[in-house]
Design an enzyme around this catalytic site. Sequence first.
Site, PDB file in Angstrom:
ATOM      1  N   LYS A   1       0.845  -1.201   0.000  1.00  0.00           N
ATOM      2  CA  LYS A   1       0.000   0.000   0.000  1.00  0.00           C
ATOM      3  C   LYS A   1       0.879   1.249   0.000  1.00  0.00           C
ATOM      4  CE  LYS A   1      -4.034   1.866   2.529  1.00  0.00           C
ATOM      5  NZ  LYS A   1      -4.838   1.735   3.773  1.00  0.00           N
TER       6      LYS A   1
ATOM      7  N   SER B   1      -9.736  -0.544   7.024  1.00  0.00           N
ATOM      8  CA  SER B   1      -9.232  -0.464   5.645  1.00  0.00           C
ATOM      9  C   SER B   1      -8.498  -1.690   5.117  1.00  0.00           C
ATOM     10  CB  SER B   1      -8.314   0.741   5.501  1.00  0.00           C
ATOM     11  OG  SER B   1      -9.089   1.908   5.505  1.00  0.00           O
TER      12      SER B   1
ATOM     13  N   SER C   1      -9.809   2.056   2.905  1.00  0.00           N
ATOM     14  CA  SER C   1      -8.971   2.782   1.986  1.00  0.00           C
ATOM     15  C   SER C   1      -8.026   1.909   1.170  1.00  0.00           C
ATOM     16  CB  SER C   1      -8.125   3.799   2.772  1.00  0.00           C
ATOM     17  OG  SER C   1      -7.253   3.118   3.672  1.00  0.00           O
TER      18      SER C   1
HETATM   19  N1  GLN Z   1     -13.023   4.065   6.273  1.00  0.00           N
HETATM   20  C1  GLN Z   1     -12.451   4.508   7.510  1.00  0.00           C
HETATM   21  C2  GLN Z   1     -12.075   5.964   7.398  1.00  0.00           C
HETATM   22  O1  GLN Z   1     -12.426   6.524   6.423  1.00  0.00           O
HETATM   23  C3  GLN Z   1     -11.247   3.671   7.843  1.00  0.00           C
HETATM   24  C4  GLN Z   1     -10.059   4.049   7.064  1.00  0.00           C
HETATM   25  C5  GLN Z   1      -8.874   3.217   7.399  1.00  0.00           C
HETATM   26  O2  GLN Z   1      -8.974   2.200   8.069  1.00  0.00           O
HETATM   27  N2  GLN Z   1      -7.725   3.683   6.967  1.00  0.00           N
HETATM   28  O3  GLN Z   1     -11.467   6.541   8.243  1.00  0.00           O
END
Ligand code: GLN
Length: 494
Positions: free
Chosen positions: A69, A168, A144
Amino acid sequence: MAADLASGATTSVALTRAHLDRISAVDGAVHALLHVDAEGALAQAAASDARRAAGSPASGLDGVPIAVKDVLATEGLPTTCGSKILEGWVPPYDATVAARLRAAGLPILGKTNMDEFAMGSSTEHSAYGPTHNPWDLDRIPGGSGGGSAAAVAAFEAPLAIGTDTGGSIRQPGAVTGTVGVKPTYGGVSRYGLVAMANSLDQAGPVTRTVLDSALLHEVIGGYDPMDSTSIDEPLGALADAARQGAAGDMTGVRIGVITELGGEGYQAGVQQRFDEAVALLVKAGAEVVEVSCPSFVHALAAYYLIMPSEASSNLARFDAMRYGLRVVPDGDPSAEDVMRASRDAGFGDEVKRRIILGTYALSSGYYDAYYGQAQKVRTLISRDFEAAFAQADVLVSPTAPTTAFKIGAKLDDPVAMYLNDVATIPANLAGIPGLSLPAGLAPEDGLPVGFQVLAPALADDRLYRVGAALEALLENEWGGALLDRAPALEEATA
Ligand code: GLN
């Protein structure tokens, strides 16, 4: 692949080349990768083949390629966090996770797409355009870390690294039919992981099987003196736990179904596949209890105060002075004018929204009412978990309330987007580990459903034991792996 490398049936160069070819063939449609390092990956593969030929592999996974990532610093490889503000930035050092991958001999194929600074649940907030779900190119791959999950689901990489602040790793796993693990907080070093929310962020494996995740977790996990929150404790025998679980015997295992994470608000087919999976575990000997975690109804609200508070502070480092985008307005601009113009041009809407939320929650006069209150809720959530784990060895729920939605469907509605993580966020707030694995396809839309397993802190091995058991039981029902049923991308893109 590791077994074939060990027996000499294949080489790392052949495997790496095959994955690079696959990326060339399908990534135009999927857009899982922001940067592909063909030359570097092939050089690492050749070095791996030389080690294997000399009888001295660096690890069991030596030679198996991987995608990382784009939120983890990789020396010599661009690291953008999906943001324009870091476009073209090449870190001078490796994150500990990247360094451990290299030390174990895994060639790094490239960097995967993500919501900007890991803020999102769909990868639509990437400044470089969305990633498409390999099951249906009109749909989101989760976020994400949608790039990591899509790369693995599309067979562009056999393994990937994701990060999970509120879901994410697990939610993209759920909607792409892959396996994702958020380790215990402090179990995998955050050194070199560009911080969104330090007290929540954790890197972990994205794979096609539970055993693969355990093997990768063993490579990246363990104490790191460079991270002050790293835990100096043994990881446990994770791959052994997965192998033991794969025998499918759940006798004596107590499984807690979390009342608050299911039912109303969950898509019917998601709930159905979840219930069927629980029934399989019961048939395999598990004892199932219902557990209630009453504070979970406040988890999302607490998360969306704590996370933006930490993020607003972390993102202050993007000041156009040290690295990244620098926009110099006309005239005789002050340093502050340059910072303002650079941040305005470099950050996307979602990042700006969260910086505003976070600075508001932390401002004097509001601090106690918002940030302080959210921290109290966080403690209540940890207590709910403690009480639940007194009744069960692992807790389970659907990973996400719905299957993959259409690209664009929730982009203008931040709260609808935030609700995707309602089942994953409690684990981050409490620092406990969680795993998502495929539980089948929802009958109404034919899209993958995720099953979440949660364990107490430092009991990551339980995720692998129960996850591998359920995977074996499900694949026995299906007559193969779920991804074997994914529509061929070649057909979808033809
Ligand atoms: N979807 C969640 C957010 O927008 C989690 C994001 C993540 O785990 N990086 O913060």
